[in-house]
Motif scaffolding. Structure first.
Motif, short mmCIF file in Angstrom:
data_model
loop_
_atom_site.label_atom_id
_atom_site.label_comp_id
_atom_site.label_asym_id
_atom_site.label_seq_id
_atom_site.Cartn_x
_atom_site.Cartn_y
_atom_site.Cartn_z
N VAL A 81 43.44 4.26 -27.69
CA VAL A 81 43.64 5.01 -29.01
C VAL A 81 43.80 6.55 -28.52
CG1 VAL A 81 42.13 3.37 -30.22
CG2 VAL A 81 41.20 5.37 -29.25
N CYS A 84 39.49 8.81 -30.61
CA CYS A 84 38.61 7.82 -30.61
C CYS A 84 37.62 8.30 -31.81
CB CYS A 84 37.79 7.46 -29.22
SG CYS A 84 36.56 6.16 -29.41
N THR A 101 29.13 3.96 -29.60
CA THR A 101 30.12 4.98 -28.94
C THR A 101 29.57 5.67 -27.87
OG1 THR A 101 29.48 6.84 -30.40
CG2 THR A 101 31.08 5.42 -31.29
N LYS A 108 36.60 8.58 -24.03
CA LYS A 108 35.77 8.27 -25.27
C LYS A 108 35.83 6.73 -25.50
CE LYS A 108 35.50 12.65 -27.34
NZ LYS A 108 35.62 13.22 -28.35
N PHE A 109 34.65 6.14 -25.87
CA PHE A 109 34.71 4.72 -26.10
C PHE A 109 34.20 4.32 -27.57
CE2 PHE A 109 35.00 5.04 -21.67
CZ PHE A 109 35.76 3.94 -21.37
N LEU A 122 37.59 0.31 -28.23
CA LEU A 122 38.44 1.35 -28.48
C LEU A 122 38.37 2.42 -27.23
CD1 LEU A 122 38.29 1.73 -32.23
CD2 LEU A 122 39.74 0.25 -31.01
N TRP A 123 39.46 2.89 -26.55
CA TRP A 123 39.18 3.88 -25.38
C TRP A 123 40.29 5.06 -25.76
CZ3 TRP A 123 42.52 3.04 -20.61
CH2 TRP A 123 42.25 4.13 -19.60
N GLU A 124 39.95 6.14 -25.52
CA GLU A 124 40.71 7.30 -25.21
C GLU A 124 40.67 7.92 -24.05
OE1 GLU A 124 40.81 11.80 -27.34
OE2 GLU A 124 39.47 10.28 -28.18
#
Length: 131
Positions: A81, A84, A101, A108-109, A122-124
């Motif tokens: 993403v 995040c 999170t 960031k997850f 989700l991973w930034e």
């Protein structure tokens, strides 16, 4: 003109994740409505909009299912993403339960479950934290 066959054959990226669910239409609708992922054949991702100079996908192996839990499958789907925190806020506004999170420095997850109990991460990616 560049010779595209001058390089040795190699894997260039993740082609997809395929798994069995009870109701494929409902699962596709969840990915479309919840995460905004859609395409002619179901959830489809295109990396053309990726702003990072060196984006990467990862194949990770674990000795047990601790990281996958509370997902009920033997795998987890990791989705890149671009924001995040914004994604989490939008998901919470839709009533989606966020399992947790984390900011690990290299990215960031956030974690949630799809309607079939598959854990979605989700991973930034952080640009300056390349492996």
């Amino acid at each position: 003109m560049t010779d595209t066959h001058s390089h040795a054959p190699r894997v260039t990226g993740l082609g997809g994740v395929f798994y069995v669910v009870k109701d494929p239409a409902a699962t596709r609708a969840w990915y479309r409505d919840t995460l905004g992922i859609d395409g002619p054949y179901g959830p489809q991702l295109a990396w053309a909009e990726e702003p990072l100079a060196h984006p990467y996908s990862l194949i990770s192996h674990f000795a047990d299912d601790t990281y996958i839990k509370p997902g009920t499958g033997s795998f987890m789907i990791n989705l890149r993403v671009n924001d995040c925190d914004g994604m989490v806020a939008g998901l919470r506004a839709k009533g989606v339960e966020i399992l947790g999170t984390a900011d690990e420095g290299y990215g960031k997850f956030a974690w949630l479950l799809d309607p079939d109990g598959v854990k979605v991460e989700l991973w930034e990616q952080v640009e300056d934290a390349l492996p």
